[in-house]
Design a protein around this motif. Sequence first.
Motif, PDB file in Angstrom:
ATOM      1  N   ASP A 148       0.879  -1.177   0.000  1.00 55.53           N
ATOM      2  CA  ASP A 148       0.000   0.000   0.000  1.00 55.53           C
ATOM      3  C   ASP A 148       0.915   1.225   0.000  1.00 55.53           C
ATOM      4  N   TYR A 149       1.384   1.589  -1.189  1.00 55.62           N
ATOM      5  CA  TYR A 149       2.421   2.604  -1.288  1.00 55.62           C
ATOM      6  C   TYR A 149       1.921   4.016  -1.027  1.00 55.62           C
ATOM      7  N   LYS A 150       0.639   4.229  -1.174  1.00 53.90           N
ATOM      8  CA  LYS A 150       0.096   5.541  -0.814  1.00 53.90           C
ATOM      9  C   LYS A 150       0.223   5.750   0.697  1.00 53.90           C
ATOM     10  N   ASN A 151      -0.174   4.760   1.487  1.00 56.94           N
ATOM     11  CA  ASN A 151      -0.042   4.879   2.940  1.00 56.94           C
ATOM     12  C   ASN A 151       1.413   4.758   3.380  1.00 56.94           C
ATOM     13  N   ALA A 152       2.223   4.045   2.618  1.00 57.23           N
ATOM     14  CA  ALA A 152       3.660   3.997   2.910  1.00 57.23           C
ATOM     15  C   ALA A 152       4.264   5.390   2.750  1.00 57.23           C
ATOM     16  N   GLU A 161      10.867  10.182  -1.001  1.00 53.57           N
ATOM     17  CA  GLU A 161      10.920  10.894  -2.280  1.00 53.57           C
ATOM     18  C   GLU A 161      10.572   9.982  -3.452  1.00 53.57           C
ATOM     19  N   TYR A 162      10.972   8.725  -3.372  1.00 55.36           N
ATOM     20  CA  TYR A 162      10.572   7.785  -4.417  1.00 55.36           C
ATOM     21  C   TYR A 162       9.061   7.620  -4.419  1.00 55.36           C
ATOM     22  N   LEU A 163       8.478   7.453  -3.237  1.00 57.59           N
ATOM     23  CA  LEU A 163       7.029   7.275  -3.150  1.00 57.59           C
ATOM     24  C   LEU A 163       6.269   8.547  -3.505  1.00 57.59           C
ATOM     25  N   ALA A 216       6.916  10.488  -5.857  1.00 55.34           N
ATOM     26  CA  ALA A 216       6.818  10.506  -7.315  1.00 55.34           C
ATOM     27  C   ALA A 216       6.105   9.285  -7.890  1.00 55.34           C
ATOM     28  N   ASN A 217       6.055   8.190  -7.129  1.00 57.12           N
ATOM     29  CA  ASN A 217       5.599   6.921  -7.713  1.00 57.12           C
ATOM     30  C   ASN A 217       4.532   6.162  -6.937  1.00 57.12           C
ATOM     31  N   SER A 218       4.017   6.687  -5.847  1.00 59.11           N
ATOM     32  CA  SER A 218       3.142   5.881  -4.989  1.00 59.11           C
ATOM     33  C   SER A 218       1.884   5.385  -5.691  1.00 59.11           C
ATOM     34  N   GLU A 219       1.457   6.073  -6.733  1.00 57.72           N
ATOM     35  CA  GLU A 219       0.252   5.629  -7.452  1.00 57.72           C
ATOM     36  C   GLU A 219       0.586   5.057  -8.824  1.00 57.72           C
ATOM     37  N   ASN A 220       1.866   4.822  -9.063  1.00 53.72           N
ATOM     38  CA  ASN A 220       2.325   4.251 -10.319  1.00 53.72           C
ATOM     39  C   ASN A 220       2.095   2.740 -10.287  1.00 53.72           C
ATOM     40  N   PRO A 221       1.345   2.199 -11.248  1.00 53.63           N
ATOM     41  CA  PRO A 221       1.112   0.742 -11.236  1.00 53.63           C
ATOM     42  C   PRO A 221       2.388  -0.067 -11.487  1.00 53.63           C
ATOM     43  N   ASP A 222       3.408   0.564 -12.022  1.00 50.76           N
ATOM     44  CA  ASP A 222       4.670  -0.121 -12.300  1.00 50.76           C
ATOM     45  C   ASP A 222       5.739   0.226 -11.262  1.00 50.76           C
ATOM     46  N   THR A 232      11.131  -3.771  -5.674  1.00 50.99           N
ATOM     47  CA  THR A 232      12.466  -4.118  -5.173  1.00 50.99           C
ATOM     48  C   THR A 232      13.130  -2.896  -4.564  1.00 50.99           C
ATOM     49  N   PHE A 233      13.031  -1.761  -5.245  1.00 49.87           N
ATOM     50  CA  PHE A 233      13.592  -0.526  -4.697  1.00 49.87           C
ATOM     51  C   PHE A 233      12.938  -0.191  -3.366  1.00 49.87           C
ATOM     52  N   CYS A 234      11.619  -0.289  -3.316  1.00 49.98           N
ATOM     53  CA  CYS A 234      10.896   0.015  -2.067  1.00 49.98           C
ATOM     54  C   CYS A 234      11.325  -0.928  -0.944  1.00 49.98           C
TER      55      CYS A 234
END
Length: 122
Positions: A51-55, A83-85, A87-93, A97-99
């Motif tokens: 759940d990268y939005k909440n992450a 900072e990665y999230l 830019a990318n928390s709602e990116n399906p791709d 591994t980075f996270c």
Amino acid sequence: MNLQEFFAISGSSYEEIHNRISSDILLKKFLRQFLEDKTFENLVEAVDKKDYKNAFFASHSLKGVCSNLGLAKLEKDTIVLLEYLRANSENPDIDETFCNDSFAKIKQDYEQVISSIKILED
């Protein structure tokens, strides 16, 4: 362990944090309250669930707490994931591994901070 040793391990300067929180008693109180803070648990849960939005929100909160307490190393590693999230928390791709790798560094730093707080001198 005294506060100078604690902050050296945490990647910060005792003098710098002491300029913001001039009472060692108060500083130790805040650090011990960090043991009860649920922000890291929220981050663990969000990363486990992918759940990268909440992450993102949890990592943002953790960064703020670390900044306030002078936990520079933990803050620095948290910012990488944040900072990665951002830019990318709602990116399906999203690069899971980075996270996961970023989170592993955060977890290692977090565990070191927790164990160091537990042995702070009164």
